[in-house]
Structures are given as C-alpha cells and as structure tokens.
Write a protein that holds these residues in place. Structure first.
Motif, PDB file in Angstrom:
ATOM      1  N   ARG A  43       0.716  -1.299   0.071  1.00 36.62           N
ATOM      2  CA  ARG A  43      -0.120   0.008   0.069  1.00 36.62           C
ATOM      3  C   ARG A  43       1.048   1.270   0.063  1.00 36.62           C
ATOM      4  NH1 ARG A  43      -5.527  -0.456   3.503  1.00 36.62           N
ATOM      5  NH2 ARG A  43      -5.446  -2.370   1.820  1.00 36.62           N
ATOM      6  N   GLU A  44       0.663   2.029  -1.016  1.00 35.72           N
ATOM      7  CA  GLU A  44       1.506   3.495  -1.060  1.00 35.72           C
ATOM      8  C   GLU A  44       0.496   4.560  -0.548  1.00 35.72           C
ATOM      9  OE1 GLU A  44       2.965   5.723  -5.025  1.00 35.72           O
ATOM     10  OE2 GLU A  44       1.487   4.405  -5.201  1.00 35.72           O
ATOM     11  N   GLY A  45       1.271   5.529   0.242  1.00 36.53           N
ATOM     12  CA  GLY A  45       0.706   6.634   0.649  1.00 36.53           C
ATOM     13  C   GLY A  45       0.702   7.789  -0.550  1.00 36.53           C
ATOM     14  N   VAL A  46      -0.570   8.358  -0.584  1.00 36.18           N
ATOM     15  CA  VAL A  46      -0.641   9.103  -1.814  1.00 36.18           C
ATOM     16  C   VAL A  46      -0.807  10.679  -1.326  1.00 36.18           C
ATOM     17  CG1 VAL A  46      -2.132  10.016  -3.658  1.00 36.18           C
ATOM     18  CG2 VAL A  46      -1.861   7.559  -3.164  1.00 36.18           C
ATOM     19  N   ALA A  47      -1.706  11.051  -0.352  1.00 39.37           N
ATOM     20  CA  ALA A  47      -1.823  12.310   0.265  1.00 39.37           C
ATOM     21  C   ALA A  47      -2.297  12.503   1.892  1.00 39.37           C
ATOM     22  CB  ALA A  47      -2.709  13.368  -0.666  1.00 39.37           C
ATOM     23  N   GLY A  48      -1.722  13.357   2.366  1.00 42.17           N
ATOM     24  CA  GLY A  48      -2.204  13.511   3.840  1.00 42.17           C
ATOM     25  C   GLY A  48      -2.478  14.842   4.259  1.00 42.17           C
ATOM     26  N   MET A  91      -6.755   0.701  -6.222  1.00 47.57           N
ATOM     27  CA  MET A  91      -7.874   0.702  -5.130  1.00 47.57           C
ATOM     28  C   MET A  91      -7.365   2.040  -4.223  1.00 47.57           C
ATOM     29  SD  MET A  91     -10.647  -0.201  -4.132  1.00 47.57           S
ATOM     30  CE  MET A  91     -11.000  -2.124  -4.708  1.00 47.57           C
ATOM     31  N   TYR A  92      -8.126   2.747  -4.045  1.00 46.89           N
ATOM     32  CA  TYR A  92      -7.884   4.084  -3.259  1.00 46.89           C
ATOM     33  C   TYR A  92      -8.665   3.898  -1.968  1.00 46.89           C
ATOM     34  CZ  TYR A  92      -5.279   6.273  -6.741  1.00 46.89           C
ATOM     35  OH  TYR A  92      -4.533   6.624  -7.807  1.00 46.89           O
ATOM     36  N   TYR A  93      -7.899   4.176  -0.814  1.00 40.89           N
ATOM     37  CA  TYR A  93      -8.270   4.017   0.507  1.00 40.89           C
ATOM     38  C   TYR A  93      -8.155   5.148   1.171  1.00 40.89           C
ATOM     39  CZ  TYR A  93      -7.863  -1.015  -0.118  1.00 40.89           C
ATOM     40  OH  TYR A  93      -8.165  -2.296  -0.830  1.00 40.89           O
ATOM     41  N   CYS A  94      -8.920   5.892   2.063  1.00 41.37           N
ATOM     42  CA  CYS A  94      -8.494   6.782   2.992  1.00 41.37           C
ATOM     43  C   CYS A  94      -8.684   5.911   4.414  1.00 41.37           C
ATOM     44  CB  CYS A  94      -9.777   7.726   3.147  1.00 41.37           C
ATOM     45  SG  CYS A  94     -11.346   7.317   3.595  1.00 41.37           S
ATOM     46  N   ALA A  95      -7.832   6.747   5.268  1.00 39.46           N
ATOM     47  CA  ALA A  95      -7.804   6.196   6.607  1.00 39.46           C
ATOM     48  C   ALA A  95      -7.370   7.322   7.727  1.00 39.46           C
ATOM     49  CB  ALA A  95      -6.371   5.211   6.587  1.00 39.46           C
ATOM     50  N   ALA A  96      -7.584   7.044   8.558  1.00 39.20           N
ATOM     51  CA  ALA A  96      -7.517   7.958   9.990  1.00 39.20           C
ATOM     52  C   ALA A  96      -6.498   7.485  10.887  1.00 39.20           C
ATOM     53  CB  ALA A  96      -8.556   8.254  10.483  1.00 39.20           C
ATOM     54  N   THR A  97      -5.648   8.359  11.440  1.00 38.63           N
ATOM     55  CA  THR A  97      -4.892   8.109  12.562  1.00 38.63           C
ATOM     56  C   THR A  97      -4.887   9.296  13.497  1.00 38.63           C
ATOM     57  OG1 THR A  97      -2.533   7.627  13.108  1.00 38.63           O
ATOM     58  CG2 THR A  97      -2.934   9.346  11.731  1.00 38.63           C
ATOM     59  N   PRO A  98      -4.696   9.326  14.905  1.00 37.33           N
ATOM     60  CA  PRO A  98      -4.660  10.606  15.695  1.00 37.33           C
ATOM     61  C   PRO A  98      -3.785  11.681  15.170  1.00 37.33           C
ATOM     62  CG  PRO A  98      -4.530   8.667  16.858  1.00 37.33           C
ATOM     63  CD  PRO A  98      -4.421   7.977  15.571  1.00 37.33           C
ATOM     64  N   ARG A  99      -4.069  12.817  15.647  1.00 36.00           N
ATOM     65  CA  ARG A  99      -3.287  13.754  14.838  1.00 36.00           C
ATOM     66  C   ARG A  99      -1.943  13.764  15.376  1.00 36.00           C
ATOM     67  NH1 ARG A  99      -2.932  17.594  18.966  1.00 36.00           N
ATOM     68  NH2 ARG A  99      -4.721  17.633  20.675  1.00 36.00           N
ATOM     69  N   TRP A 100      -1.743  13.261  16.546  1.00 42.85           N
ATOM     70  CA  TRP A 100      -0.089  13.416  16.793  1.00 42.85           C
ATOM     71  C   TRP A 100       0.725  12.218  16.184  1.00 42.85           C
ATOM     72  CZ3 TRP A 100      -4.148  12.123  20.272  1.00 42.85           C
ATOM     73  CH2 TRP A 100      -4.550  10.964  20.630  1.00 42.85           C
ATOM     74  N   ARG A 101      -0.029  11.444  15.231  1.00 43.99           N
ATOM     75  CA  ARG A 101       0.746  10.481  14.241  1.00 43.99           C
ATOM     76  C   ARG A 101       0.889  10.961  12.906  1.00 43.99           C
ATOM     77  NH1 ARG A 101      -2.106   4.697  16.385  1.00 43.99           N
ATOM     78  NH2 ARG A 101      -0.482   4.629  18.185  1.00 43.99           N
ATOM     79  N   CYS A 102       0.468  12.342  12.862  1.00 45.10           N
ATOM     80  CA  CYS A 102       0.417  12.636  11.375  1.00 45.10           C
ATOM     81  C   CYS A 102       1.936  12.552  10.823  1.00 45.10           C
ATOM     82  CB  CYS A 102       0.237  14.249  11.471  1.00 45.10           C
ATOM     83  SG  CYS A 102      -1.522  14.432  10.603  1.00 45.10           S
ATOM     84  N   THR A 103       2.955  12.781  11.516  1.00 41.00           N
ATOM     85  CA  THR A 103       4.233  12.792  10.676  1.00 41.00           C
ATOM     86  C   THR A 103       5.210  11.757  11.684  1.00 41.00           C
ATOM     87  OG1 THR A 103       4.787  14.710  12.246  1.00 41.00           O
ATOM     88  CG2 THR A 103       4.068  15.097   9.997  1.00 41.00           C
ATOM     89  N   PRO A 104       6.095  11.249  10.759  1.00 45.56           N
ATOM     90  CA  PRO A 104       6.131  11.256   9.444  1.00 45.56           C
ATOM     91  C   PRO A 104       5.019  11.134   8.752  1.00 45.56           C
ATOM     92  CG  PRO A 104       7.458   9.338  10.517  1.00 45.56           C
ATOM     93  CD  PRO A 104       6.800  10.011  11.605  1.00 45.56           C
ATOM     94  N   LEU A 106       2.176   9.416   6.267  1.00 48.63           N
ATOM     95  CA  LEU A 106       1.763   8.517   5.293  1.00 48.63           C
ATOM     96  C   LEU A 106       2.374   6.822   5.757  1.00 48.63           C
ATOM     97  CD1 LEU A 106       1.171  10.379   2.072  1.00 48.63           C
ATOM     98  CD2 LEU A 106      -0.542   9.466   3.687  1.00 48.63           C
ATOM     99  N   ILE A 107       2.563   6.717   6.959  1.00 52.00           N
ATOM    100  CA  ILE A 107       3.340   5.246   7.545  1.00 52.00           C
ATOM    101  C   ILE A 107       2.074   4.553   7.789  1.00 52.00           C
ATOM    102  CG2 ILE A 107       4.319   4.226   9.185  1.00 52.00           C
ATOM    103  CD1 ILE A 107       5.849   6.366   7.581  1.00 52.00           C
ATOM    104  N   VAL A 108       1.607   3.615   6.780  1.00 51.91           N
ATOM    105  CA  VAL A 108       0.477   2.726   6.656  1.00 51.91           C
ATOM    106  C   VAL A 108       0.351   2.239   8.173  1.00 51.91           C
ATOM    107  CG1 VAL A 108      -0.407   0.572   5.829  1.00 51.91           C
ATOM    108  CG2 VAL A 108       0.806   2.143   4.323  1.00 51.91           C
ATOM    109  N   SER A 109       1.117   1.722   8.805  1.00 53.25           N
ATOM    110  CA  SER A 109       1.035   1.063  10.098  1.00 53.25           C
ATOM    111  C   SER A 109       0.446   1.879  11.217  1.00 53.25           C
ATOM    112  CB  SER A 109       2.498   0.246  10.813  1.00 53.25           C
ATOM    113  OG  SER A 109       3.327   1.328  10.805  1.00 53.25           O
TER     114      SER A 109
END
Length: 123
Positions: A43-48, A91-104, A106-109
């Motif tokens: 899975r590849e990150g496209v945009a955050g 196939m395109y997916y959107c996903a959410a993570t808590p804001r403190w995990r924004c960076t770095p 598009l880390i899939v895990s």
C-alpha cells in the motif's frame, strides 16, 4: 468509520474526485491519509491532511496533480485527481490516525481506521 466513493474508469488525462466520509466522529480531529494499492504491491501513501492544523502532504508521484479539500459541514474529505495516468490505476483508501501521528506522513502501520476502498482505473 470511513466510507470512500467516487472511483470510476476514466481515460488518461481525465479527472476524478474521490470522497471520504467520516461517520460517528469529526473528521477534522484526525490526520487523514489517502492510500492506494494494486494486487501484489504494498500500500502506497498518496496524500495526507490534518484538517484542523491545515497541514498537507503529497507524494512526489502525485504532486501537482492531486489536491485535497474538505467540507466540514459534510464531514467529508475529497481527493481531487487531475491529469490522471494509467499508473494511477489502483484501489484507493482513506484512513485515519490520531493527529499526533500525522508525521512522518503516510506510514501505513500508524493508521488504525480504514475505509473499504474505491477503484480507480485509468486507460
């Protein structure tokens, strides 16, 4: 819960707008990523996008062609895809993570809530 829509088959050079609707929570509170995946590939990150902070990130492969916008009233994030290329087919997916995990970015895990995906085919 996240629900994507907007995938379709288009010709090269065309445009699409993908939607990611959040149910049950305010999408702006989270860091939202758009990812894509083709069979047998990672899975590849496209945009955050962190909406409340106004921070955005685009992978080099889509920079200048894809942009993110949001509609707070609709609790929806959009991925505007222009100048589409056959290699954007995925196939395109959107996903959410808590804001403190924004960076770095598009880390899939680090993303713990995923939509079901929407298919984009460019020919």
């Amino acid at each position: 819960q996240l629900v994507e829509s907007g995938g379709a088959s288009v010709q090269a050079g065309g445009s699409l707008r993908l939607s990611c609707v959040a149910a049950g929570d305010t999408i702006g509170r989270y860091c939202i990523g758009w990812f894509r995946q083709i069979p047998d590939k990672e899975r590849e990150g496209v945009a955050g996008f962190y909406i409340d902070g106004g921070d955005t990130y685009y992978a080099d492969s889509v920079k200048g062609r894809f942009t993110i916008s949001h509609d707070s009233a609709e609790n929806t994030l959009y991925l505007h895809m222009n100048s589409l290329k056959p290699e954007d087919s995925s196939m395109y997916y959107c996903a959410a993570t808590p804001r403190w995990r924004c960076t770095p970015w598009l880390i899939v895990s680090l993303y713990n809530t995923w939509g079901q995906g929407t298919q984009v085919t460019v020919s």
